[in-house]
Design a protein around this motif. Sequence first.
Motif, PDB file in Angstrom:
ATOM      1  N   SER A  19      49.294  63.434  33.684  1.00  0.00           N
ATOM      2  CA  SER A  19      50.358  62.889  32.840  1.00  0.00           C
ATOM      3  C   SER A  19      51.636  63.710  32.909  1.00  0.00           C
ATOM      4  O   SER A  19      52.714  63.213  32.567  1.00  0.00           O
ATOM      5  N   THR A  20      51.541  64.940  33.348  1.00  0.00           N
ATOM      6  CA  THR A  20      52.726  65.794  33.439  1.00  0.00           C
ATOM      7  C   THR A  20      53.420  65.678  34.792  1.00  0.00           C
ATOM      8  O   THR A  20      54.393  66.388  35.056  1.00  0.00           O
ATOM      9  N   ALA A  21      52.931  64.791  35.649  1.00  0.00           N
ATOM     10  CA  ALA A  21      53.536  64.605  36.971  1.00  0.00           C
ATOM     11  C   ALA A  21      54.521  63.434  36.950  1.00  0.00           C
ATOM     12  O   ALA A  21      54.271  62.406  36.330  1.00  0.00           O
ATOM     13  N   THR A  22      55.634  63.608  37.645  1.00  0.00           N
ATOM     14  CA  THR A  22      56.616  62.546  37.836  1.00  0.00           C
ATOM     15  C   THR A  22      56.801  62.323  39.328  1.00  0.00           C
ATOM     16  O   THR A  22      56.995  63.281  40.080  1.00  0.00           O
ATOM     17  N   ILE A  23      56.729  61.064  39.743  1.00  0.00           N
ATOM     18  CA  ILE A  23      56.881  60.712  41.149  1.00  0.00           C
ATOM     19  C   ILE A  23      58.116  59.836  41.271  1.00  0.00           C
ATOM     20  O   ILE A  23      58.200  58.770  40.652  1.00  0.00           O
ATOM     21  N   ALA A  24      59.080  60.279  42.051  1.00  0.00           N
ATOM     22  CA  ALA A  24      60.341  59.550  42.207  1.00  0.00           C
ATOM     23  C   ALA A  24      60.532  59.171  43.669  1.00  0.00           C
ATOM     24  O   ALA A  24      60.267  59.970  44.563  1.00  0.00           O
ATOM     25  N   SER A  25      60.983  57.936  43.881  1.00  0.00           N
ATOM     26  CA  SER A  25      61.250  57.483  45.237  1.00  0.00           C
ATOM     27  C   SER A  25      62.694  57.022  45.352  1.00  0.00           C
ATOM     28  O   SER A  25      63.347  56.705  44.358  1.00  0.00           O
ATOM     29  N   PHE A  26      63.178  56.978  46.581  1.00  0.00           N
ATOM     30  CA  PHE A  26      64.554  56.582  46.848  1.00  0.00           C
ATOM     31  C   PHE A  26      64.731  55.091  46.573  1.00  0.00           C
ATOM     32  O   PHE A  26      63.796  54.309  46.734  1.00  0.00           O
ATOM     33  N   PHE A  27      65.919  54.687  46.169  1.00  0.00           N
ATOM     34  CA  PHE A  27      66.193  53.265  45.941  1.00  0.00           C
ATOM     35  C   PHE A  27      66.291  52.555  47.285  1.00  0.00           C
ATOM     36  O   PHE A  27      67.364  52.215  47.774  1.00  0.00           O
ATOM     37  N   ASN A  28      65.157  52.356  47.905  1.00  0.00           N
ATOM     38  CA  ASN A  28      65.097  51.759  49.233  1.00  0.00           C
ATOM     39  C   ASN A  28      63.802  50.976  49.305  1.00  0.00           C
ATOM     40  O   ASN A  28      63.360  50.417  48.319  1.00  0.00           O
ATOM     41  N   TYR A  29      63.138  50.984  50.435  1.00  0.00           N
ATOM     42  CA  TYR A  29      61.925  50.188  50.612  1.00  0.00           C
ATOM     43  C   TYR A  29      60.718  51.070  50.887  1.00  0.00           C
ATOM     44  O   TYR A  29      59.846  50.714  51.651  1.00  0.00           O
ATOM     45  N   LYS A  30      60.662  52.234  50.261  1.00  0.00           N
ATOM     46  CA  LYS A  30      59.515  53.122  50.389  1.00  0.00           C
ATOM     47  C   LYS A  30      58.913  53.353  49.015  1.00  0.00           C
ATOM     48  O   LYS A  30      59.557  53.178  47.991  1.00  0.00           O
ATOM     49  N   TYR A  31      57.666  53.808  49.019  1.00  0.00           N
ATOM     50  CA  TYR A  31      56.886  53.880  47.784  1.00  0.00           C
ATOM     51  C   TYR A  31      56.856  55.286  47.193  1.00  0.00           C
ATOM     52  O   TYR A  31      56.926  56.283  47.919  1.00  0.00           O
ATOM     53  N   GLY A  32      56.671  55.344  45.875  1.00  0.00           N
ATOM     54  CA  GLY A  32      56.336  56.613  45.256  1.00  0.00           C
ATOM     55  C   GLY A  32      54.968  57.069  45.727  1.00  0.00           C
ATOM     56  O   GLY A  32      54.753  58.232  46.049  1.00  0.00           O
ATOM     57  N   LEU A  33      54.009  56.126  45.789  1.00  0.00           N
ATOM     58  CA  LEU A  33      52.656  56.384  46.288  1.00  0.00           C
ATOM     59  C   LEU A  33      52.278  55.276  47.254  1.00  0.00           C
ATOM     60  O   LEU A  33      52.245  54.103  46.875  1.00  0.00           O
ATOM     61  N   ALA A  34      52.006  55.652  48.509  1.00  0.00           N
ATOM     62  CA  ALA A  34      51.533  54.711  49.521  1.00  0.00           C
ATOM     63  C   ALA A  34      50.105  55.085  49.885  1.00  0.00           C
ATOM     64  O   ALA A  34      49.807  56.255  50.145  1.00  0.00           O
ATOM     65  N   MET A  35      49.203  54.090  49.899  1.00  0.00           N
ATOM     66  CA  MET A  35      47.795  54.353  50.196  1.00  0.00           C
ATOM     67  C   MET A  35      47.282  53.422  51.289  1.00  0.00           C
ATOM     68  O   MET A  35      47.468  52.210  51.225  1.00  0.00           O
ATOM     69  N   THR A  36      46.621  54.029  52.285  1.00  0.00           N
ATOM     70  CA  THR A  36      45.905  53.259  53.299  1.00  0.00           C
ATOM     71  C   THR A  36      44.425  53.622  53.318  1.00  0.00           C
ATOM     72  O   THR A  36      43.647  53.021  54.055  1.00  0.00           O
ATOM     73  N   GLY A  37      44.033  54.605  52.518  1.00  0.00           N
ATOM     74  CA  GLY A  37      42.647  55.031  52.432  1.00  0.00           C
ATOM     75  C   GLY A  37      42.496  56.062  51.342  1.00  0.00           C
ATOM     76  O   GLY A  37      43.449  56.394  50.629  1.00  0.00           O
ATOM     77  N   GLY A  38      41.276  56.594  51.206  1.00  0.00           N
ATOM     78  CA  GLY A  38      41.027  57.595  50.185  1.00  0.00           C
ATOM     79  C   GLY A  38      40.912  57.007  48.796  1.00  0.00           C
ATOM     80  O   GLY A  38      40.833  55.793  48.606  1.00  0.00           O
ATOM     81  N   THR A  39      40.928  57.902  47.805  1.00  0.00           N
ATOM     82  CA  THR A  39      40.800  57.517  46.401  1.00  0.00           C
ATOM     83  C   THR A  39      41.873  58.231  45.594  1.00  0.00           C
ATOM     84  O   THR A  39      42.072  59.434  45.755  1.00  0.00           O
ATOM     85  N   ALA A  40      42.550  57.496  44.742  1.00  0.00           N
ATOM     86  CA  ALA A  40      43.555  58.109  43.877  1.00  0.00           C
ATOM     87  C   ALA A  40      43.353  57.646  42.448  1.00  0.00           C
ATOM     88  O   ALA A  40      42.951  56.507  42.201  1.00  0.00           O
ATOM     89  N   THR A  41      43.632  58.543  41.508  1.00  0.00           N
ATOM     90  CA  THR A  41      43.585  58.231  40.084  1.00  0.00           C
ATOM     91  C   THR A  41      44.920  58.613  39.466  1.00  0.00           C
ATOM     92  O   THR A  41      45.389  59.739  39.645  1.00  0.00           O
ATOM     93  N   ILE A  42      45.527  57.663  38.765  1.00  0.00           N
ATOM     94  CA  ILE A  42      46.767  57.935  38.041  1.00  0.00           C
ATOM     95  C   ILE A  42      46.414  58.051  36.573  1.00  0.00           C
ATOM     96  O   ILE A  42      46.000  57.083  35.936  1.00  0.00           O
ATOM     97  N   ASP A  43      46.562  59.265  36.055  1.00  0.00           N
ATOM     98  CA  ASP A  43      46.132  59.572  34.692  1.00  0.00           C
ATOM     99  C   ASP A  43      47.349  59.927  33.844  1.00  0.00           C
ATOM    100  O   ASP A  43      47.471  61.040  33.332  1.00  0.00           O
ATOM    101  N   GLY A  44      48.278  58.953  33.744  1.00  0.00           N
ATOM    102  CA  GLY A  44      49.431  59.152  32.878  1.00  0.00           C
ATOM    103  C   GLY A  44      50.711  59.534  33.576  1.00  0.00           C
ATOM    104  O   GLY A  44      51.734  59.733  32.920  1.00  0.00           O
TER     105      GLY A  44
END
Length: 198
Positions: A61-86
């Motif tokens: 919850s203390t993490a902030t993910i910022a991406s450019f105002f373009n066509y790319k993602y804050g988080l891009a996934m093609t595999g693995g496991t991710a958990t967003i906890d706030g």
Amino acid sequence: GLTLSSGTITLDLNGKKIESGGSDSVLTVSGADVTIQNGTLKHSDSGSTINVTSGTLLLKSTATIASFFNYKYGLAMTGGTATIDGASFTEGYLSVGLDGGSLIINSGDFAGEVQVFGGNLQCKGGSFTDTINTEFNGTYLGIQIMESCDQTLADLLANGYAFRSKAEGKAWVSDVSGKELSNVTVEKAPVTITTQPQ
């Protein structure tokens, strides 16, 4: 960018921001078990901020993910496991692009669109906001399942959870057979009685 391919790593940013440009991601998780907390990762050019291909990622919850105002993602996934906890996803038009792997959203704020091309997304919380693209006079919706994906909105909800509108009245979303939603939260579903007691 930094690639983490093995080990168990906690990236505690201690209130600081790591910002990167170019076409590479700020961070690529490719086999490691990674936790990010207490700070901001930002991409200011044509790459996604975080790219997960294998391994695990936990965004606290203390993490902030910022991406450019373009066509790319804050988080891009093609595999693995991710958990967003706030964690908070800020700035860019696209918060998450899921094309493989497994993503669990327990909670978090998403200022850009969450796009699902494939993989497995399970929502147990989160606030999803539309974003206006002033450059092209268009709108990025809160959640968008792409046409190439055979999933529907119902597939994105963990058992016992539902979408709820953020508009006045905060109505529960009853039709989850479609592929897009605007300005919603995910909350525990209200109790429903499907058969009357005898």
